[in-house]
Scaffold this motif. Structure first.
Motif, short mmCIF file in Angstrom:
data_model
loop_
_atom_site.label_atom_id
_atom_site.label_comp_id
_atom_site.label_asym_id
_atom_site.label_seq_id
_atom_site.Cartn_x
_atom_site.Cartn_y
_atom_site.Cartn_z
N PHE A 65 36.80 3.46 9.69
CA PHE A 65 35.50 4.02 10.08
C PHE A 65 34.37 3.44 9.23
O PHE A 65 33.26 3.23 9.73
N MET A 93 30.29 6.81 13.76
CA MET A 93 31.24 6.45 12.69
C MET A 93 31.03 7.33 11.46
O MET A 93 32.01 7.77 10.83
N SER A 137 26.86 3.73 15.01
CA SER A 137 26.95 3.86 13.54
C SER A 137 26.91 5.33 13.12
O SER A 137 27.64 5.73 12.21
N TRP A 169 31.31 1.37 10.71
CA TRP A 169 29.94 1.81 10.45
C TRP A 169 29.08 0.62 9.98
O TRP A 169 27.96 0.43 10.45
#
Length: 175
Positions: free
Chosen positions: A102, A134, A131, A106
């Motif tokens: 993650f 995430m 983003s 991101w």
């Protein structure tokens, strides 16, 4: 020896300890096996002369079921016992994989958004949203880990008691 729980113990995901004993690896392992057999209704585990894994016997298992992993080594002609409290290595690895995945995603999505804004493009309008998703998944992973730790708190306390009662009276003092 006086043991106490510090703030660092409360915030660490996998608390650790290290102690030295005058016993040999084999003697320490035998004493640990004896202690485990005396408390077999409460604890289970595997013990050999180098590694021991202890679990609390419970009617239900959750994903963050804590374990006490003991590694018995020889350091400077003394026996060192290194202990780590935490979930199984499979669960620990899975959570670290989720954090890593993650976080990388991101960074990728945020970089796509940033580059898109710098070159005045509109090729990836979803990058900023992705983003933030995430970041939310990182927060959910953290919440799931904390929830598991909370559910396993009583078992962690039992494992801490096991570690103290089974090892501290063998600890070498520097008197």
């Amino acid at each position: 020896m006086n043991t106490e729980e510090t703030t660092l113990d409360k915030i660490r995901t996998r608390p650790r300890f290290k102690m030295f004993t005058d016993l040999t690896k084999e003697e320490y392992a035998e004493n640990l096996k004896k202690y485990l057999s005396e408390h077999k209704d409460e604890f289970s585990g595997n013990i050999n002369k180098e590694i021991a894994t202890i679990c609390v016997e419970t009617p239900n298992d959750n994903y963050w079921k804590p374990r006490l992993a003991l590694r018995i080594e020889t350091e400077d002609e003394k026996t060192a016992v290194l202990g780590v409290f935490g979930p199984s290595s499979a669960v620990w690895t899975f959570f670290m994989f989720l954090y890593f995945m993650f976080s990388i995603l991101w960074m990728v999505f945020f970089s796509m958004y940033y580059v898109e804004k710098q070159i005045n493009s509109n090729d990836f309008p979803w990058a900023l949203t992705a983003s933030f998703i995430m970041l939310a998944l990182i927060a959910l992973t953290y919440a799931a880990a904390r929830f598991g730790q909370h559910k396993g708190k009583d078992e962690m306390l039992k494992l801490r008691r096991f570690a103290e009662e089974s090892t501290l009276h063998f600890e070498k003092t520097d008197d």
